[in-house]
Motif scaffolding. Sequence first.
Motif, PDB file in Angstrom:
ATOM      1  N   ASP A 158      16.920   3.783  -2.365  1.00 27.39           N
ATOM      2  CA  ASP A 158      16.937   4.275  -0.984  1.00 27.39           C
ATOM      3  C   ASP A 158      15.521   4.588  -0.523  1.00 27.39           C
ATOM      4  O   ASP A 158      15.144   4.289   0.621  1.00 27.39           O
ATOM      5  N   ASP A 159      14.716   5.196  -1.415  1.00 24.97           N
ATOM      6  CA  ASP A 159      13.320   5.474  -1.067  1.00 24.97           C
ATOM      7  C   ASP A 159      12.570   4.175  -0.785  1.00 24.97           C
ATOM      8  O   ASP A 159      11.822   4.071   0.196  1.00 24.97           O
ATOM      9  N   ILE A 160      12.770   3.182  -1.658  1.00 30.17           N
ATOM     10  CA  ILE A 160      12.082   1.892  -1.481  1.00 30.17           C
ATOM     11  C   ILE A 160      12.476   1.259  -0.162  1.00 30.17           C
ATOM     12  O   ILE A 160      11.632   0.719   0.568  1.00 30.17           O
ATOM     13  N   GLY A 161      13.769   1.345   0.166  1.00 25.54           N
ATOM     14  CA  GLY A 161      14.233   0.789   1.430  1.00 25.54           C
ATOM     15  C   GLY A 161      13.594   1.462   2.621  1.00 25.54           C
ATOM     16  O   GLY A 161      13.200   0.797   3.593  1.00 25.54           O
ATOM     17  N   LEU A 162      13.451   2.785   2.569  1.00 22.92           N
ATOM     18  CA  LEU A 162      12.837   3.527   3.675  1.00 22.92           C
ATOM     19  C   LEU A 162      11.332   3.274   3.745  1.00 22.92           C
ATOM     20  O   LEU A 162      10.773   3.073   4.831  1.00 22.92           O
ATOM     21  N   ILE A 163      10.670   3.279   2.606  1.00 22.69           N
ATOM     22  CA  ILE A 163       9.219   3.068   2.576  1.00 22.69           C
ATOM     23  C   ILE A 163       8.851   1.701   3.140  1.00 22.69           C
ATOM     24  O   ILE A 163       7.879   1.555   3.890  1.00 22.69           O
ATOM     25  N   CYS A 164       9.654   0.690   2.807  1.00 19.45           N
ATOM     26  CA  CYS A 164       9.315  -0.692   3.171  1.00 19.45           C
ATOM     27  C   CYS A 164      10.127  -1.238   4.342  1.00 19.45           C
ATOM     28  O   CYS A 164       9.936  -2.393   4.733  1.00 19.45           O
ATOM     29  N   SER A 165      11.040  -0.431   4.884  1.00 21.20           N
ATOM     30  CA  SER A 165      11.920  -0.883   5.980  1.00 21.20           C
ATOM     31  C   SER A 165      12.685  -2.142   5.585  1.00 21.20           C
ATOM     32  O   SER A 165      12.698  -3.151   6.302  1.00 21.20           O
ATOM     33  N   LEU A 166      13.324  -2.071   4.417  1.00 23.60           N
ATOM     34  CA  LEU A 166      14.025  -3.241   3.898  1.00 23.60           C
ATOM     35  C   LEU A 166      15.491  -3.233   4.290  1.00 23.60           C
ATOM     36  O   LEU A 166      16.118  -2.184   4.408  1.00 23.60           O
ATOM     37  N   SER A 167      16.039  -4.417   4.433  1.00 23.33           N
ATOM     38  CA  SER A 167      17.460  -4.561   4.724  1.00 23.33           C
ATOM     39  C   SER A 167      18.277  -4.304   3.466  1.00 23.33           C
ATOM     40  O   SER A 167      17.770  -4.380   2.335  1.00 23.33           O
ATOM     41  N   ASP A 168      19.564  -4.024   3.656  1.00 21.66           N
ATOM     42  CA  ASP A 168      20.462  -3.858   2.513  1.00 21.66           C
ATOM     43  C   ASP A 168      20.545  -5.141   1.694  1.00 21.66           C
ATOM     44  O   ASP A 168      20.743  -5.103   0.470  1.00 21.66           O
ATOM     45  N   ASN A 169      20.395  -6.284   2.368  1.00 21.85           N
ATOM     46  CA  ASN A 169      20.434  -7.574   1.666  1.00 21.85           C
ATOM     47  C   ASN A 169      19.325  -7.653   0.620  1.00 21.85           C
ATOM     48  O   ASN A 169      19.560  -8.029  -0.540  1.00 21.85           O
ATOM     49  N   VAL A 170      18.116  -7.309   1.037  1.00 25.63           N
ATOM     50  CA  VAL A 170      16.980  -7.375   0.120  1.00 25.63           C
ATOM     51  C   VAL A 170      17.127  -6.345  -0.991  1.00 25.63           C
ATOM     52  O   VAL A 170      16.856  -6.627  -2.162  1.00 25.63           O
ATOM     53  N   LEU A 171      17.575  -5.145  -0.632  1.00 22.96           N
ATOM     54  CA  LEU A 171      17.755  -4.105  -1.650  1.00 22.96           C
ATOM     55  C   LEU A 171      18.774  -4.530  -2.707  1.00 22.96           C
ATOM     56  O   LEU A 171      18.616  -4.237  -3.896  1.00 22.96           O
ATOM     57  N   SER A 172      19.797  -5.243  -2.292  1.00 19.25           N
ATOM     58  CA  SER A 172      20.793  -5.693  -3.269  1.00 19.25           C
ATOM     59  C   SER A 172      20.175  -6.681  -4.244  1.00 19.25           C
ATOM     60  O   SER A 172      20.494  -6.678  -5.437  1.00 19.25           O
ATOM     61  N   PHE A 173      19.275  -7.519  -3.753  1.00 16.31           N
ATOM     62  CA  PHE A 173      18.577  -8.433  -4.665  1.00 16.31           C
ATOM     63  C   PHE A 173      17.659  -7.671  -5.601  1.00 16.31           C
ATOM     64  O   PHE A 173      17.612  -7.944  -6.815  1.00 16.31           O
ATOM     65  N   LEU A 174      16.897  -6.732  -5.065  1.00 17.50           N
ATOM     66  CA  LEU A 174      15.948  -5.983  -5.886  1.00 17.50           C
ATOM     67  C   LEU A 174      16.647  -5.289  -7.050  1.00 17.50           C
ATOM     68  O   LEU A 174      16.098  -5.188  -8.149  1.00 17.50           O
ATOM     69  N   GLN A 175      17.861  -4.832  -6.813  1.00 22.13           N
ATOM     70  CA  GLN A 175      18.594  -4.196  -7.899  1.00 22.13           C
ATOM     71  C   GLN A 175      18.944  -5.184  -9.007  1.00 22.13           C
ATOM     72  O   GLN A 175      18.986  -4.818 -10.188  1.00 22.13           O
ATOM     73  N   THR A 176      19.190  -6.450  -8.646  1.00 17.00           N
ATOM     74  CA  THR A 176      19.546  -7.444  -9.659  1.00 17.00           C
ATOM     75  C   THR A 176      18.370  -7.763 -10.579  1.00 17.00           C
ATOM     76  O   THR A 176      18.571  -8.246 -11.696  1.00 17.00           O
ATOM     77  N   ILE A 177      17.136  -7.526 -10.120  1.00 14.85           N
ATOM     78  CA  ILE A 177      15.956  -7.819 -10.948  1.00 14.85           C
ATOM     79  C   ILE A 177      15.320  -6.533 -11.486  1.00 14.85           C
ATOM     80  O   ILE A 177      14.184  -6.549 -11.963  1.00 14.85           O
ATOM     81  N   HIS A 178      16.054  -5.405 -11.363  1.00 14.15           N
ATOM     82  CA  HIS A 178      15.577  -4.121 -11.884  1.00 14.15           C
ATOM     83  C   HIS A 178      14.200  -3.779 -11.301  1.00 14.15           C
ATOM     84  O   HIS A 178      13.276  -3.383 -12.019  1.00 14.15           O
ATOM     85  N   ASP A 222       0.834  -1.197   0.000  1.00 15.30           N
ATOM     86  CA  ASP A 222       0.000   0.000   0.000  1.00 15.30           C
ATOM     87  C   ASP A 222       0.876   1.257   0.000  1.00 15.30           C
ATOM     88  O   ASP A 222       0.602   2.218  -0.732  1.00 15.30           O
ATOM     89  N   ALA A 223       1.937   1.229   0.793  1.00 13.49           N
ATOM     90  CA  ALA A 223       2.854   2.376   0.832  1.00 13.49           C
ATOM     91  C   ALA A 223       3.588   2.533  -0.490  1.00 13.49           C
ATOM     92  O   ALA A 223       3.828   3.655  -0.952  1.00 13.49           O
ATOM     93  N   LEU A 224       3.944   1.419  -1.129  1.00  9.60           N
ATOM     94  CA  LEU A 224       4.589   1.501  -2.437  1.00  9.60           C
ATOM     95  C   LEU A 224       3.647   2.101  -3.475  1.00  9.60           C
ATOM     96  O   LEU A 224       4.063   2.888  -4.329  1.00  9.60           O
TER      97      LEU A 224
END
Length: 423
Positions: free
Chosen positions: A322-342, A306-308
């Motif tokens: 960085d915005d996605i990480g803050l909006i969803c309270s995501l770890s750097d680990n997850v953010l690194s994966f999200l970047q691999t799938i664009h 909903d926040a996204l």
Amino acid sequence: MSQDIHWKNYAGRFRTFPSLIEEDIREDAGMIICIPAIAEPDLIATVKSLVLCTQPKQPVELIILFNKNKMMTEEETRLHDVTFISLNQWIADQPDLPFRIYPLSIDVFPDEKGGVGWARKYAMDEAARRLSQSGIIVCLDADCTVDGNYLLEIENAFHHHPKLDAASIYFEHKIAETPGEITSPVIQYELHLRYLVHAQRWCGHPFAFYTVGSSMALRRSGYLAQGGMNTRSAGEDFYLLQKFIETGSFFEIKTTTVFPSSRISQRVPFGTGRAMQQIASGNNLHWPTTNFEIFKEIKPLFNSLDALWKSRNIPDAEVTYDDIGLICSLSDNVLSFLQTIHFKESLLEITRHTSGFPSFRKRFFRFFNAFQMIRYMHYMRDHFHPDVNVQSAAEALFENMDLSPCNTARESLHVLRRLDKQS
């Protein structure tokens, strides 16, 4: 019935083969069970369990496709031929079988290595020729037995879900009668399967269901519309059922049970038989599975959709990682994966093509589907959280589900079985 427009459309788009059944189509047949068979020592026990079932209202047929390939050993070929002869003799000796049984034999597939995908497709296509659009194609394996209400409950379930086209049927691997040396492996393997489904449900993924080839059924209309069975040598069941899961045309049948064997096998790259072989043949006494931390780290993403959705209104700026990480309270680990799938680009594309949150959520999970979830799990395993033994993973799951801890894998398995049986 084989000349109806639905079959013509299917055969015009996908590869099919000449029918192997000479008998005329029974116009009132409502269900056909399809069993691929290759060097099966216990096939007649499977057939007997079906014969002993309470019969449904509409007539049933059973197709058993004996299929060979060039990977078979001399001993497997001998067993295969003996079983085919024995089954035909057994059928001839039964004066009052409740349904027609068709043992069919094929020596060569288009892929010389064969594979269960080809075998299932051939048998299921044969069934589709013989059924009306509302008929049910049931998949079973040659080393399974079933509850006495199996056929009746499948018929009832599809009758009560007229708009749904595919179902997973509740299963339990045979444990009590299993030889002692492989009792632990089959418990761990089934616990692994159930743990993965429950962990994905816990973290909020909507497509977490069992996709087991020996425990599924499809309406003929849906089977043809989705292009039939794929011809993968393994995982064919997962790929087929995900089509129905993603479209919301899938349900679970929990009122009967399939009992797969826990025998050792090397014929497929994964599954029960290969799992038994891997554990029983070496020093690995524990089945490794996905670390529960992986599910804990992705849960905030699924809880923040909903926040996204609302983030599309951020003025004068494109949403960053960085915005996605803050909006969803995501770890750097997850953010690194999200970047691999664009992920950022895909998120922008999803929001551009949706007018409200329900459609956004639906489109989001079409992107972050079961295949993407597997990719995520593998990435996290390889980079941050190695696999752990399945009982440790189950303990972590139970703690987060507020369930009492279990001392053994057997106890953990029984807890998850009970949860899966609940309607």
